[in-house]
Design an enzyme around this catalytic site. Structure first.
Site, mmCIF file in Angstrom:
data_model
loop_
_atom_site.group_PDB
_atom_site.id
_atom_site.type_symbol
_atom_site.label_atom_id
_atom_site.label_comp_id
_atom_site.label_asym_id
_atom_site.label_seq_id
_atom_site.Cartn_x
_atom_site.Cartn_y
_atom_site.Cartn_z
ATOM 1 N N SER A 65 2.234 6.387 -1.917
ATOM 2 C CA SER A 65 3.164 7.514 -1.909
ATOM 3 C C SER A 65 4.471 7.317 -2.654
ATOM 4 C CB SER A 65 3.476 7.897 -0.465
ATOM 5 O OG SER A 65 3.901 6.748 0.241
ATOM 6 N N MET B 148 0.805 -1.218 0.000
ATOM 7 C CA MET B 148 0.000 0.000 0.000
ATOM 8 C C MET B 148 0.841 1.272 0.000
ATOM 9 S SD MET B 148 -2.762 0.689 -0.748
ATOM 10 C CE MET B 148 -4.469 0.368 -0.703
ATOM 11 N N CYS B 149 1.947 1.268 0.749
ATOM 12 C CA CYS B 149 2.731 2.504 0.832
ATOM 13 C C CYS B 149 3.356 2.833 -0.519
ATOM 14 C CB CYS B 149 3.792 2.421 1.917
ATOM 15 S SG CYS B 149 4.938 1.072 1.708
ATOM 16 N N THR B 150 3.677 1.806 -1.303
ATOM 17 C CA THR B 150 4.213 2.040 -2.642
ATOM 18 C C THR B 150 3.144 2.684 -3.510
ATOM 19 O OG1 THR B 150 5.646 0.100 -2.489
ATOM 20 C CG2 THR B 150 5.185 0.938 -4.694
#
EC number: 6.2.1.64
Lengths: 508, 461
Positions: B232, B227-229
């Site tokens: 953001s 998810m962080c990839t």
């Protein structure tokens, strides 16, 4: 027109993702000829018509028999109509009369037709695929003089990262990083390629500029990386996934960049040495890359220009990716100049897909098959391959020998063994005679189990649909490989055993 | 992509049926067979041979069995299903049933050859049955463009779950006597799968050979991007597409309130494509195309006629062997690839001693005494040998059946209903609230198995 194009893209979507628009174009410009619309033959064509082959022609003088489904038409016509229905983009036609003396008889003596056709096609340099379903055995033979493959799509290809000999721009980019002065956020989102490069510099200074070579050294290098992970206030290592990636990739990232033997072989071919106005594009481009390797690349190929995805923030990743991409473009333009000067020297110009060639330079393949004549001639039969495979008497090679034997049987008795029930017993001993005479004639000191002789009489040359369908799938894809020049064809005899669901490929 | 063969005790039953056939009105003994129609099969069924099974008896009964009695269920009328139906029909099978809840799409036409462009939108099972029945005289394919209600939710979005479910279903039909399986209750399952130029085919005899769950590790779950990839740190065009699909769509609801993203709707894909392009240019990422967008959103698996032809042919050959004993069956797994030459590998997948589906043994769960309910859930879903989707856990507490955890997720993957004995999954298993003891038996239901799986909790301190 546009609507038709869009509909075609939708229809072919799932296969376009395998061989691309250019592969599809090659397929749609191709014309195949099928001789004998047997179950196997029609299955092969079905698997070519569905993906949109340009055109097909069926040559078959037979009438439809009870074993074929239904119609009282001529086989060629019946098959053409059924196949045509599968895809309106494809144009199909048929020829019932084979214009040669004694043609109808000739098509019965399958082997005869094969060898004669094979000789003609070999001289004309037309790829020839011979397929046959016999009982629960399928057999395919590819006859092509030379087939070059640019896009072989290898599984598990190694990346081209140049960590052992970073080019100037890569070196400068690595130098622009100072890991020790970075904030945690940047430190944790630095691409692992940079990290390995930095620690490699440290390693070099302590190890006489030698890369970690064996397991022990690579493990020591991994430990070095582990030490590089930031620690928190309590001295425990932080969670830095990019370092985990670096450690995982040590095995492959530190391999020396070098040219594979397959590609070296291509470079040392005659065709590469002597460029003429007739030299095919593949060899001109190969020569140009070879010239690059010797004159500009310090013994290695042009940079491929791609890197795998890795934990990093967008900016760092994109910048690094661009360093490789730009170098690849630079190298490509140097290769391009070599191509131009080679062509100039023979008075030609080109519009070739050079970039495609260069990106795939490390994976080029050439397939050369022996002719049928070479396979069948006593002087050049591949005795070694046959006898060594037959060390295992149940190897698929025994099925090859049986297929050779039943053709011999046909030549002598004008029918295949065991076609009628009353023939089975008698034919077993007659077939055995054929097997032994075949082995003797070719000087093959191997023994064939009686079980196989029995089985090849029992099946009475039947062509069970499921075996024909298996072979049809295999054969169609090999034809597509030849047509699209993508993926690597087999070389040169494929045997499928539906009894054991095993297969083997022999070079005969 | 899966076949079940219903095989009755051939010899006795065929006699009984022959009598019945003679009496039935309007029943044609051989379905209007013309001379020579089954010649190619007869050679294998009416002659003895060196490679047949010991129980094989050459004669006309086996062909009769194929033509009249043998029932076969084909699950899926898509790439593999179309090929299978044709192969079975041309190999003498006539009593064929086919299940598929999907409708025909234009992108099917490059390989699902029982369908034509005029059939787009119609149910696959129906069109497939019509085609085969009209082209192969005597063949009787019965279509089922639906399935039991409980399955509706699963078969449409996760074919692998369907495989596991069918696997579990056949296991549940087995009868055991003194711990030994009654062979007449075994329904063989032939399973095939393809992806691009690779495929596999396997024969499963439930209760006897390795089942799907015995080798679950061969099918690792799909990995999604972190998810962080996506949120953001995009680097690949795929990250940009997932950003549009997962984050932007629910926020902007571009086609109306509550309207979910439909991968088959070109306008939806176009929206995702444009948003992905915007995101990509923000981060200087190249490579977002309409085709890639569609591939990522629909999780498209590339497919071509030839691979499906090969695998379906292997499956049909096995069906023929099982139905006739004319040859030894595949034991039990075949792998195929034609990327580089042609490659096959045949091996015997082994049964797992404590397989959660077929071993009849309650599964051991080891946890520390401070473990939480969440830990159990995590294990059930993430363990490679279980790979459950949305397990519902019940147990017996103080003589009463209690639900520890239950979550209902609908087709569109949005949470509908959630229940837990405790307000939080962070509750301790052995604590006051749940009070589970060492040796506690948990019954777990999940979409991956038609039968409840029994687990035994072992607490280590």
């Amino acid at each position: 027109m546009a609507a038709n194009k869009a509909a075609k893209e939708q229809k072919y979507d799932r296969q376009l993702r395998l061989w691309g628009d250019h592969g599809q174009e090659a397929l749609e410009n191709a014309h195949v000829c099928l001789v004998n619309a047997t179950a196997t033959g029609t299955e092969i064509l079905k698997n070519l018509v569905l993906p949109g082959i340009g055109a097909f022609t069926i040559v078959d003088g037979h009438k439809v028999s009870g074993e074929d489904v239904g119609n009282k038409l001529n086989r060629a016509q019946a098959a053409t109509e059924l196949l045509q229905e599968l895809n309106s983009d494809v144009s199909g036609n048929f020829v019932e009369e084979v214009r040669a003396a004694g043609s109808y008889e000739m098509s019965q003596i399958w082997l005869d037709t094969c060898l004669r056709l094979g000789a003609v096609l070999w001289n004309a340099e037309v790829p020839f695929l011979v397929c046959r379903t016999y009982g629960l055995v399928g057999c395919m033979r590819l006859v092509v003089r030379e087939h070059t493959v640019v896009e072989s799509h290898p599984d598990n290809a190694l990346e081209d990262l140049r960590l052992d000999q970073p080019f100037t721009e890569l070196k400068n980019h690595i130098d622009s990083y100072d890991l020790d002065s970075m904030e945690k956020k940047d430190h944790s989102h630095t691409p692992w390629i940079i990290i390995v490069a930095k620690f490699l510099e440290k390693w070099y200074s302590e190890h006489n500029f030698q890369m970690p070579k064996n397991y022990k050294e690579k493990e020591a290098f991994r430990e070095l990386l582990r030490q590089g992970i930031l620690k928190n206030e309590n001295g425990a290592p932080e969670d830095e996934e990019n370092f985990d990636e670096a450690i995982k990739n040590v095995n492959t990232a530190l391999n020396a960049t070098k040219i594979s033997s397959t590609v070296e072989d291509i470079f040392s071919c005659d065709l590469c040495d002597n460029i003429t106005a007739q030299t095919p594009a593949f060899w001109v481009m190969a020569r140009a890359v070879r010239d690059f390797v010797r004159d500009d690349g310090n013994g290695i190929l042009p940079v491929r220009g791609t890197i795998p995805d890795m934990i990093a923030d967008s900016e760092k990743f994109i910048k690094l990716q661009n360093v490789y991409r730009e170098k690849a473009l630079q190298d490509a333009s140097v290769v391009s100049k070599h191509v131009e000067s080679l062509l100039q020297s023979v008075g030609k110009v080109h519009g070739w897909h050079l970039n495609n060639f260069i990106t795939n330079a490390a994976f080029l393949r050439v397939v050369r098959c022996r002719s049928l004549e070479e396979e069948y001639s006593i002087e050049s039969v591949n005795k070694d391959e046959i006898t060594s495979c037959m060390d295992n008497p149940d190897s698929e090679m025994v099925l090859y020998l049986m297929l050779r034997s039943i053709d011999r049987f046909y030549q002598q008795h004008s029918h295949y063994p065991g076609v009628y029930d009353y023939q089975v017993e008698e034919d077993i001993s007659r077939l055995k005679v054929c097997v032994n005479s075949l082995l003797q004639e070719y000087g093959l000191s191997v023994s064939v189990k009686d079980d196989y002789i029995h089985e090849f009489c029992r099946c009475g040359s039947a062509e069970p649909h499921t075996v024909a369908a298996f072979l049809g799938g295999c054969a169609a894809q090999e034809a597509i490989k030849i047509i699209t020049q993508q993926f690597v064809p087999f070389n040169n005899t494929f045997i499928y055993n539906a009894m054991t669901q095993t297969s083997a490929t022999f070079q005969l | 992509f899966a076949l079940c063969l219903f095989r009755e005790k051939k010899r006795r039953k065929i006699e009984a049926l022959s009598e019945k056939m003679a009496v039935d009105e309007g029943h044609v003994a051989c379905g209007g067979d013309w001379d020579g129609r089954w010649n190619h099969l007869k050679k294998f069924l009416e002659r003895s041979g060196p490679f047949t099974l010991p129980d094989f008896e050459p004669g006309t009964e086996t062909l009769q069995f194929l033509l009249e009695t043998c029932k076969i269920l084909v699950i899926g009328a898509g790439g593999l299903g179309c090929e299978l139906l044709k192969n079975l029909a041309l190999s003498g099978f006539r009593n064929i049933h086919v299940v598929d809840m999907d409708t025909i799409d234009i992108s099917n036409l490059n390989r699902q050859f029982l369908f034509r462009s005029k059939d787009v939108g119609r149910p696959k099972a129906e069109v497939a049955a019509e085609f085969v029945n009209s082209r192969v005289p005597g063949c009787n394919v019965t279509p089922y463009p639906y399935f039991r209600v409980e399955l509706r939710l699963t078969l449409t979005f996760e074919y692998f779950i369907a495989r596991r479910w069918m696997n579990g279903m056949l296991i549940s039909l087995l009868n055991y006597e003194n711990g030994v399986v009654d062979q007449s209750t075994i329904i063989p399952l032939i399973d095939g799968g393809t992806e691009g130029f690779k495929g596999n085919a396997r024969v499963i005899l439930p209760g006897m050979t390795a089942c799907i769950d015995c080798t679950l590790e061969l099918y690792p779950p799909q990995i999604n991007f972190p998810m962080c990839t996506i949120a953001s740190m995009p680097r690949l065009p795929e990250h940009c597409i997932e950003f549009a699909r997962i984050l932007q769509w629910p926020k902007e609801e571009p086609f109306g309130d509550g309207v979910s993203l439909d991968g088959d709707n070109p306008e939806h894909i176009q929206w995702v494509f444009m948003k992905a392009q915007e995101r990509a240019s923000e981060f200087n990422i190249t490579g977002v195309t309409y085709r890639l967008t569609q591939g990522v959103v629909k999780r498209v698996i590339p497919a071509v006629a030839s691979t499906n032809a090969v695998i379906a042919a292997a499956c049909a050959t096995e069906a023929f062997k099982i139905a006739t004993s004319a040859y030894v069956t595949l034991n039990n797994y075949l792998v195929f690839s034609d990327v580089d030459g042609l490659y096959t590998y045949t091996f015997e997948a082994e049964r797992k001693e404590n397989c959660s589906a077929c071993s009849q043994v309650p599964q051991d769960l080891q946890f520390s005494s401070s473990a939480k309910l969440q830990d159990v859930l995590q294990y059930l879903t993430e363990s490679t040998s279980l790979q459950m989707k949305s397990p519902a856990i019940t147990t017996t507490l103080q003589g009463k059946n209690k639900t520890l955890y239950l979550q209902v997720i609908n087709i569109k993957r949005s949470l509908v209903f959630s229940f837990s004995l405790s307000p939080s999954v962070l509750v301790s298993l052995t604590g006051a609230e749940l009070g589970l003891a060492d040796g506690q038996e948990l019954a777990v239901a999940d979409v991956t198995t038609p039968q409840t799986v029994l687990f035994k909790l072992n607490f280590t301190s």
